[in-house]
Design a protein around this motif. Structure first.
Motif, short mmCIF file in Angstrom:
data_model
loop_
_atom_site.label_atom_id
_atom_site.label_comp_id
_atom_site.label_asym_id
_atom_site.label_seq_id
_atom_site.Cartn_x
_atom_site.Cartn_y
_atom_site.Cartn_z
N GLU A 31 0.84 -1.20 0.00
CA GLU A 31 0.00 0.00 0.00
C GLU A 31 0.88 1.25 0.00
N ASP A 32 1.86 1.27 0.89
CA ASP A 32 2.81 2.38 0.97
C ASP A 32 4.02 1.88 1.74
N ALA A 33 4.85 2.78 2.23
CA ALA A 33 6.07 2.37 2.92
C ALA A 33 5.78 1.63 4.22
N ARG A 34 4.59 1.85 4.79
CA ARG A 34 4.28 1.26 6.09
C ARG A 34 3.41 0.01 6.00
N TRP A 35 2.51 -0.04 5.03
CA TRP A 35 1.47 -1.09 5.02
C TRP A 35 1.46 -1.89 3.73
N CYS A 36 1.01 -3.14 3.83
CA CYS A 36 0.70 -3.96 2.66
C CYS A 36 -0.65 -4.64 2.89
N TRP A 37 -1.22 -5.16 1.81
CA TRP A 37 -2.46 -5.93 1.87
C TRP A 37 -2.12 -7.38 1.55
N ARG A 50 -11.70 -8.33 -2.68
CA ARG A 50 -10.94 -7.32 -1.93
C ARG A 50 -11.07 -7.53 -0.42
N ASP A 51 -12.23 -8.01 0.00
CA ASP A 51 -12.49 -8.18 1.43
C ASP A 51 -11.67 -9.31 2.05
N ASP A 52 -11.03 -10.14 1.21
CA ASP A 52 -10.22 -11.25 1.71
C ASP A 52 -8.76 -10.86 1.93
N PHE A 53 -8.46 -9.57 1.80
CA PHE A 53 -7.10 -9.09 2.03
C PHE A 53 -7.05 -8.26 3.31
N LEU A 54 -6.02 -8.49 4.10
CA LEU A 54 -5.88 -7.84 5.40
C LEU A 54 -4.73 -6.84 5.36
N GLN A 55 -4.93 -5.71 5.99
CA GLN A 55 -3.87 -4.72 6.08
C GLN A 55 -2.85 -5.19 7.12
N VAL A 56 -1.57 -5.22 6.72
CA VAL A 56 -0.49 -5.69 7.58
C VAL A 56 0.60 -4.63 7.63
N GLU A 57 1.10 -4.38 8.83
CA GLU A 57 2.21 -3.43 8.98
C GLU A 57 3.51 -4.12 8.59
N ILE A 58 4.23 -3.52 7.66
CA ILE A 58 5.42 -4.16 7.10
C ILE A 58 6.53 -4.33 8.14
N ALA A 59 6.72 -3.37 8.99
CA ALA A 59 7.83 -3.43 9.95
C ALA A 59 7.60 -4.45 11.05
N THR A 60 6.33 -4.68 11.43
CA THR A 60 6.05 -5.51 12.61
C THR A 60 5.20 -6.74 12.33
N GLY A 61 4.51 -6.79 11.18
CA GLY A 61 3.58 -7.88 10.90
C GLY A 61 2.25 -7.71 11.62
N ARG A 62 2.04 -6.57 12.25
CA ARG A 62 0.80 -6.32 12.98
C ARG A 62 -0.39 -6.23 12.03
N VAL A 63 -1.52 -6.83 12.45
CA VAL A 63 -2.75 -6.82 11.65
C VAL A 63 -3.82 -6.07 12.45
N PRO A 64 -4.09 -4.83 12.12
CA PRO A 64 -5.05 -4.04 12.93
C PRO A 64 -6.43 -4.67 13.05
N SER A 65 -6.88 -5.41 12.04
CA SER A 65 -8.22 -6.00 12.07
C SER A 65 -8.34 -7.15 13.06
N GLY A 66 -7.19 -7.75 13.42
CA GLY A 66 -7.22 -8.91 14.31
C GLY A 66 -7.53 -10.21 13.60
#
Length: 201
Positions: A31-37, A50-66
């Motif tokens: 998505e950008d420097a911080r996030w991917c789907w 599209r709803d089957d993709f989760l936003q993930v933080e690239i640096a930590t692997g954190r998934v805000p949606s849980g």
């Protein structure tokens, strides 16, 4: 068409090819420097939305949606950290990649003499050698990611890599390039596998 829409379309194509059977494989787009789907775990790749993709933080692997992302999340985020120019990652379980990864005992699979090498970005001639690294499969994704990162510190890591008995992970500057690399490598793997089998007869 957004890159995520392009990725959904590519996932349907991969599913139609049978390259991610039994909900295997995983796909992502930056998505950008911080996030991917990244594709959610346990989803059939041939029918993703599209709803089957989760936003993930690239640096930590954190998934805000849980929600639960793919088991190989750590490999996708590693590639985005190693290669800022990479904007799409495709991981598939094709028969050719899986079998060839077990036949080849060297740390790299060398491809040379094939015109289709030119499907890979920057390759100008069949005379060049293209080395695809091989790594032993590991259920500990963090440990596997560390080994791949260590390899990348000392040797070129371009286009993709193979996991023994597992499959291919490849990437590109956008979804279209990642898809071209996947299709090109899969063709090259099939040629190499058939050649080796014929030479054994």
């Amino acid at each position: 068409m957004t890159q995520l829409d392009a990725l959904v379309k590519t996932c349907h194509w991969i599913g139609h090819k049978g390259w991610a059977p039994a909900t295997g494989g995983n796909m992502s787009v930056r998505e950008d420097a911080r996030w991917c789907w990244l594709s959610e775990s346990g989803r059939d790749k041939g029918s993703l939305t599209r709803d089957d993709f989760l936003q993930v933080e690239i640096a930590t692997g954190r998934v805000p949606s849980g929600r639960k992302p793919s088991a190989e999340t750590g490999l996708h985020t590693l590639i985005y950290r190693l290669f800022p120019e990479a904007h799409a990652v495709l991981h598939v379980h094709t028969v050719n990649a899986t079998v060839l990864s077990r036949l080849e005992s060297a740390p790299v699979l060398r491809l040379q003499g094939y015109e289709m090498q030119k499907s890979l970005a920057g390759q100008q001639t069949h005379l060049d050698a293209v080395d695809i690294p091989l790594f032993d499969n590991d259920q500990d994704i963090d440990a596997l990611a560390q080994r791949i990162a260590h390899y990348a510190e000392a040797a070129p890591l371009r286009y993709g890599f193979l996991l023994r008995g597992h499959g291919l992970t490849c990437w590109g500057r956008d979804v279209n390039e990642a898809r071209r690399h996947l299709e090109g490598l899969e063709f090259l793997f099939e040629c190499e596998l058939r050649l080796r089998l014929l030479e054994r007869k």
